[in-house]
Enzyme design. Structure first.
Site, PDB file in Angstrom:
ATOM      1  N   HIS A   1      30.119 -31.720  55.856  1.00 40.98           N
ATOM      2  CA  HIS A   1      29.400 -30.588  54.736  1.00 40.98           C
ATOM      3  C   HIS A   1      29.480 -31.323  53.645  1.00 40.98           C
ATOM      4  O   HIS A   1      30.351 -32.072  53.044  1.00 40.98           O
ATOM      5  CB  HIS A   1      30.345 -29.272  54.805  1.00 40.98           C
ATOM      6  CG  HIS A   1      29.900 -28.369  53.657  1.00 40.98           C
ATOM      7  ND1 HIS A   1      30.623 -28.138  52.527  1.00 40.98           N
ATOM      8  CD2 HIS A   1      28.814 -27.828  53.619  1.00 40.98           C
ATOM      9  CE1 HIS A   1      30.149 -27.127  51.913  1.00 40.98           C
ATOM     10  NE2 HIS A   1      28.828 -27.092  52.298  1.00 40.98           N
ATOM     11  N   SER A   2      28.491 -31.338  52.918  1.00 41.41           N
ATOM     12  CA  SER A   2      28.142 -31.830  51.393  1.00 41.41           C
ATOM     13  C   SER A   2      28.586 -33.336  51.479  1.00 41.41           C
ATOM     14  O   SER A   2      27.834 -34.044  51.889  1.00 41.41           O
ATOM     15  CB  SER A   2      29.103 -30.744  50.441  1.00 41.41           C
ATOM     16  OG  SER A   2      28.761 -31.093  49.065  1.00 41.41           O
ATOM     17  N   SER A   3      29.664 -33.528  50.649  1.00 37.51           N
ATOM     18  CA  SER A   3      29.964 -34.980  50.438  1.00 37.51           C
ATOM     19  C   SER A   3      30.695 -35.668  51.576  1.00 37.51           C
ATOM     20  O   SER A   3      30.701 -36.867  51.683  1.00 37.51           O
ATOM     21  CB  SER A   3      31.092 -35.346  49.140  1.00 37.51           C
ATOM     22  OG  SER A   3      32.325 -34.416  49.508  1.00 37.51           O
TER      23      SER A   3
END
Length: 268
Positions: free
Chosen positions: A111-113
């Site tokens: 998720h995300s980074s």
């Protein structure tokens, strides 16, 4: 017993055996179709394994195995924070979990980074990953860092923290990620400072993930991010990728856990 009765009994027995065999075959096929899968769910900046709890519960109720580790230096592992904790550390967290648990045909989700984390980890454990999923995440190339790809606002804050020599990047409010209002206080209470070295270190290799058979990009349409919009458009045009759009804030696992679990099972 009359011959007719014997023949009738014999036919009934054969019919019962045929029905049993058919049911057994169907059952076997059904088990094959719903065979338990193994998921490794990796959180993004400031979060921890806690953010996956709702998705984990859904998948485990369906009989699947789920690992949602907190990366070194955050959440329940915040006591391990040092200046040496970087992207390599986090990629090793994930790779070593898969190695030591002898996991195979893993569904690896970032998720995300954590798009950086799973991309770097895949260089070590690519053959053990059957499906890789970028959830509203960065899909970096060699030389990229989170600080280089971040949206202008967060990038400025991160650059200022680096210039000050800070150890960590402080959490931003859940409202900035458009987390649903009911869960914002909970998310804010759980988020912890993130090792700054992990957002500064550049990706050194980014080819193994491309060789993974099933690749997926999921975009949370309720979160404004030109970078993720561009990534979604790119992946839609890339052969071998599946793409999904979910009407949700950035923390899809918090806002839409059931829908996310359904997608993960579909791409597993």
């Amino acid at each position: 017993m009359p011959a007719a009765s014997v023949e009738t009994t014999r036919r009934a027995a054969l019919g019962a055996l045929a029905v049993t065999a058919a049911l057994t075959a169907v059952g076997s096929r059904g088990e094959a179709q719903t065979a338990p899968k193994t998921f490794v769910l990796v959180h993004g900046t400031w979060h921890g394994g806690w953010c996956w709890r709702r998705v984990t519960d859904v998948l485990e109720r369906k009989g699947h195995k789920v690992y949602a580790p907190s990366l070194t230096g955050v959440a329940d592992r915040s006591h391990l924070l040092t200046r040496d904790v970087n992207l390599t550390t986090h990629a090793n967290d994930v790779a070593n979990l898969i190695k030591w648990e002898d996991l195979k045909d893993v569904v690896l989700v970032g998720h995300s980074s954590a798009g950086f984390v799973i991309t770097q980890a895949a260089e070590q454990i690519g053959p053990q990953v059957g499906s890789i999923v970028y959830l509203d995440a960065f899909v970096p190339q060699v030389g990229d860092s989170l600080i280089s790809l971040a949206n202008p606002g967060p990038r400025k804050a991160l650059e200022e923290a680096v210039a000050r020599g800070d150890l960590v990047a402080k959490p931003v409010p859940a409202a900035a990620f458009n987390v649903n209002e009911k869960d914002r206080a909970w998310v804010d209470a759980k988020c912890t400072p993130h090792p700054l070295a992990a957002v500064v270190e550049k990706v050194t290799a980014a080819s193994a993930y491309e060789k993974i058979a099933r690749k997926t990009y999921i975009r949370a349409t309720g979160f404004k991010s030109p970078v993720f919009d561009e990534t979604l458009a790119k992946m839609k045009a890339m052969p071998g990728w599946k793409t999904y759009e979910v009407a949700s804030g950035h923390d899809v696992m918090v806002d839409r856990p059931d829908q996310l679990a359904d997608i993960l099972l579909e791409v597993a």
